[in-house]
Enzyme design. Structure first.
Site, PDB file in Angstrom:
ATOM      1  N   ASP A  25       0.832  -1.202   0.000  1.00 59.16           N
ATOM      2  CA  ASP A  25       0.000   0.000   0.000  1.00 59.16           C
ATOM      3  C   ASP A  25       0.870   1.257   0.000  1.00 59.16           C
ATOM      4  O   ASP A  25       1.974   1.261   0.543  1.00 59.16           O
ATOM      5  CB  ASP A  25      -0.895  -0.003   1.243  1.00 59.16           C
ATOM      6  CG  ASP A  25      -2.056   0.967   1.126  1.00 59.16           C
ATOM      7  OD1 ASP A  25      -2.382   1.387   0.001  1.00 59.16           O
ATOM      8  OD2 ASP A  25      -2.627   1.314   2.171  1.00 59.16           O
ATOM      9  N   ASN A  27       1.452   3.338  -2.949  1.00 56.85           N
ATOM     10  CA  ASN A  27       2.043   3.752  -4.226  1.00 56.85           C
ATOM     11  C   ASN A  27       1.539   5.118  -4.679  1.00 56.85           C
ATOM     12  O   ASN A  27       2.319   5.982  -5.100  1.00 56.85           O
ATOM     13  CB  ASN A  27       1.734   2.727  -5.320  1.00 56.85           C
ATOM     14  CG  ASN A  27       2.441   1.400  -5.097  1.00 56.85           C
ATOM     15  OD1 ASN A  27       3.479   1.345  -4.459  1.00 56.85           O
ATOM     16  ND2 ASN A  27       1.868   0.333  -5.616  1.00 56.85           N
ATOM     17  N   GLY A  28       0.216   5.304  -4.599  1.00 55.02           N
ATOM     18  CA  GLY A  28      -0.371   6.566  -5.053  1.00 55.02           C
ATOM     19  C   GLY A  28       0.087   7.749  -4.239  1.00 55.02           C
ATOM     20  O   GLY A  28       0.442   8.811  -4.778  1.00 55.02           O
ATOM     21  N   TRP A  30       2.816   7.964  -2.478  1.00 63.28           N
ATOM     22  CA  TRP A  30       4.249   8.148  -2.737  1.00 63.28           C
ATOM     23  C   TRP A  30       4.447   9.027  -3.977  1.00 63.28           C
ATOM     24  O   TRP A  30       5.290   9.934  -3.980  1.00 63.28           O
ATOM     25  CB  TRP A  30       4.900   6.794  -2.928  1.00 63.28           C
ATOM     26  CG  TRP A  30       6.384   6.798  -3.128  1.00 63.28           C
ATOM     27  CD1 TRP A  30       7.343   6.744  -2.163  1.00 63.28           C
ATOM     28  CD2 TRP A  30       7.077   6.825  -4.383  1.00 63.28           C
ATOM     29  NE1 TRP A  30       8.599   6.741  -2.728  1.00 63.28           N
ATOM     30  CE2 TRP A  30       8.462   6.792  -4.090  1.00 63.28           C
ATOM     31  CE3 TRP A  30       6.664   6.878  -5.716  1.00 63.28           C
ATOM     32  CZ2 TRP A  30       9.442   6.809  -5.085  1.00 63.28           C
ATOM     33  CZ3 TRP A  30       7.631   6.898  -6.707  1.00 63.28           C
ATOM     34  CH2 TRP A  30       8.999   6.868  -6.392  1.00 63.28           C
ATOM     35  N   SER A  70      -7.159  -5.634  -5.687  1.00 60.15           N
ATOM     36  CA  SER A  70      -8.273  -6.240  -4.960  1.00 60.15           C
ATOM     37  C   SER A  70      -9.574  -6.148  -5.753  1.00 60.15           C
ATOM     38  O   SER A  70      -9.683  -5.384  -6.720  1.00 60.15           O
ATOM     39  CB  SER A  70      -8.454  -5.555  -3.601  1.00 60.15           C
ATOM     40  OG  SER A  70      -9.067  -4.293  -3.767  1.00 60.15           O
ATOM     41  N   ASN A  73     -10.686  -2.655  -5.850  1.00 60.88           N
ATOM     42  CA  ASN A  73      -9.912  -1.653  -6.579  1.00 60.88           C
ATOM     43  C   ASN A  73     -10.555  -1.222  -7.896  1.00 60.88           C
ATOM     44  O   ASN A  73     -10.145  -0.220  -8.500  1.00 60.88           O
ATOM     45  CB  ASN A  73      -8.489  -2.152  -6.855  1.00 60.88           C
ATOM     46  CG  ASN A  73      -7.601  -2.145  -5.631  1.00 60.88           C
ATOM     47  OD1 ASN A  73      -6.632  -2.901  -5.551  1.00 60.88           O
ATOM     48  ND2 ASN A  73      -7.919  -1.298  -4.658  1.00 60.88           N
ATOM     49  N   TRP A  74     -11.575  -1.965  -8.351  1.00 57.10           N
ATOM     50  CA  TRP A  74     -12.301  -1.552  -9.556  1.00 57.10           C
ATOM     51  C   TRP A  74     -13.022  -0.224  -9.338  1.00 57.10           C
ATOM     52  O   TRP A  74     -13.431   0.437 -10.299  1.00 57.10           O
ATOM     53  CB  TRP A  74     -13.311  -2.622  -9.964  1.00 57.10           C
ATOM     54  CG  TRP A  74     -12.698  -3.937 -10.354  1.00 57.10           C
ATOM     55  CD1 TRP A  74     -12.645  -5.071  -9.604  1.00 57.10           C
ATOM     56  CD2 TRP A  74     -12.035  -4.240 -11.589  1.00 57.10           C
ATOM     57  NE1 TRP A  74     -12.002  -6.066 -10.289  1.00 57.10           N
ATOM     58  CE2 TRP A  74     -11.620  -5.600 -11.505  1.00 57.10           C
ATOM     59  CE3 TRP A  74     -11.764  -3.512 -12.749  1.00 57.10           C
ATOM     60  CZ2 TRP A  74     -10.941  -6.231 -12.554  1.00 57.10           C
ATOM     61  CZ3 TRP A  74     -11.077  -4.147 -13.784  1.00 57.10           C
ATOM     62  CH2 TRP A  74     -10.673  -5.481 -13.689  1.00 57.10           C
ATOM     63  N   ARG A  76     -11.707   2.451  -8.347  1.00 53.25           N
ATOM     64  CA  ARG A  76     -10.819   3.558  -8.675  1.00 53.25           C
ATOM     65  C   ARG A  76     -11.167   4.125 -10.052  1.00 53.25           C
ATOM     66  O   ARG A  76     -11.978   3.566 -10.776  1.00 53.25           O
ATOM     67  CB  ARG A  76      -9.359   3.090  -8.621  1.00 53.25           C
ATOM     68  CG  ARG A  76      -8.948   2.633  -7.227  1.00 53.25           C
ATOM     69  CD  ARG A  76      -7.483   2.284  -7.154  1.00 53.25           C
ATOM     70  NE  ARG A  76      -7.108   1.888  -5.805  1.00 53.25           N
ATOM     71  CZ  ARG A  76      -5.865   1.632  -5.431  1.00 53.25           C
ATOM     72  NH1 ARG A  76      -4.869   1.739  -6.305  1.00 53.25           N
ATOM     73  NH2 ARG A  76      -5.603   1.288  -4.181  1.00 53.25           N
ATOM     74  N   SER A 201      -7.971  -5.241   4.948  1.00 53.11           N
ATOM     75  CA  SER A 201      -8.547  -4.973   3.624  1.00 53.11           C
ATOM     76  C   SER A 201      -8.916  -6.229   2.842  1.00 53.11           C
ATOM     77  O   SER A 201      -8.605  -6.368   1.658  1.00 53.11           O
ATOM     78  CB  SER A 201      -7.591  -4.107   2.804  1.00 53.11           C
ATOM     79  OG  SER A 201      -7.490  -2.821   3.367  1.00 53.11           O
TER      80      SER A 201
END
Length: 247
Positions: A25, A27-28, A30, A70, A73-74, A76, A201
């Protein structure tokens, strides 16, 4: 891919985890902290996977399971999801032969029905190509959710009962794991989540019943071999009783 590091070898725990699972977790965040788009962070995170996989043999880890995408995550943005799917395709194509060279056995868990055909084909090819490998076992959770996995497993179990292949009187807590995506894997000894979030999660819900957890502030692209080694050392100092009382 593997590079010897004397400091890491010295830090190897005497009784470390055989199976480590990681919720990758941050990445975004960062990328955004650097004024870059979220996909920039996902690419950096993919490069970090290579480093951690290469460190596993030196640190005594036989199984590594990573949470890549996950079922939730769709939700997003369409741009981010499309970028992630393209990244997965490129990553698999780029790393496939490298996995073979490094003797890495690759498996994928999750529901493949929603994934595009090209990606599914690449996943199948990678599993076939690395099936003979006897080194580290790398499992990539892609379109994976713990509740979804249990639901799918329960459905298959019910179908076997209905078809007379399974006696419902013989169903116990050892039965369901045989229907899970992870049926050929040992349960994780240690689950790590990066980025400062303290929740699981929907990841490996059944399998992690007795796992040790580490929730750390480090964002995934900053998760180095040394951070990994330190966490494994922490695990080696824990007293795992599995419900039993101390003497």
């Amino acid at each position: 891919m593997a590079v010897k590091d004397d400091k890491l070898l010295q830090a190897q725990p005497t009784s470390g985890p055989r199976h480590v699972a990681i919720i990758m977790d941050g990445n975004g965040r960062w990328a955004q902290a650097r004024g870059r788009p979220r996909l920039f962070g996902h690419h950096a995170g993919a490069r970090r996977v290579r480093e951690i996989v290469s460190a596993c043999p030196e640190l005594g880890v036989d199984y590594l399971t990573i949470f890549a995408f996950s079922t939730e995550n769709w939700k997003r943005t369409q741009t981010e999801v499309a970028g992630l799917m393209a990244l997965f395709r490129r990553y698999i194509m780029k790393e496939m032969q490298e996995f073979v060279k490094e003797n890495v056995r690759v498996r994928f868990i999750g529901d493949r029905l929603r994934l595009d055909k090209q990606l599914s084909i690449l996943m199948d090819e990678t599993e076939t190509l690395t099936a003979h490998c006897t080194g580290i076992n790398l499992t990539i959770a892609l379109n994976y959710g713990g509740r979804d996995e249990v639901s799918r497993a329960t459905k298959r179990l019910a179908q076997d009962v209905a078809a007379g292949r399974l006696d419902p009187e013989n169903v116990d807590e050892e039965t369901l794991p045989k229907y899970l995506d992870t049926c050929v894997l040992p349960d994780p000894d240690l689950v790590i989540r990066t980025s400062g979030e303290a929740r699981i999660s929907n990841f490996l819900l059944w399998q992690s019943a007795y796992s040790e957890y580490e929730f750390i502030d480090t964002l995934w692209p900053d998760f180095t071999r040394q951070v990994f080694s330190d966490l494994l050392s922490n695990y080696g100092s824990r007293d795992r009783r599995f419900g039993a009382a101390t003497a």
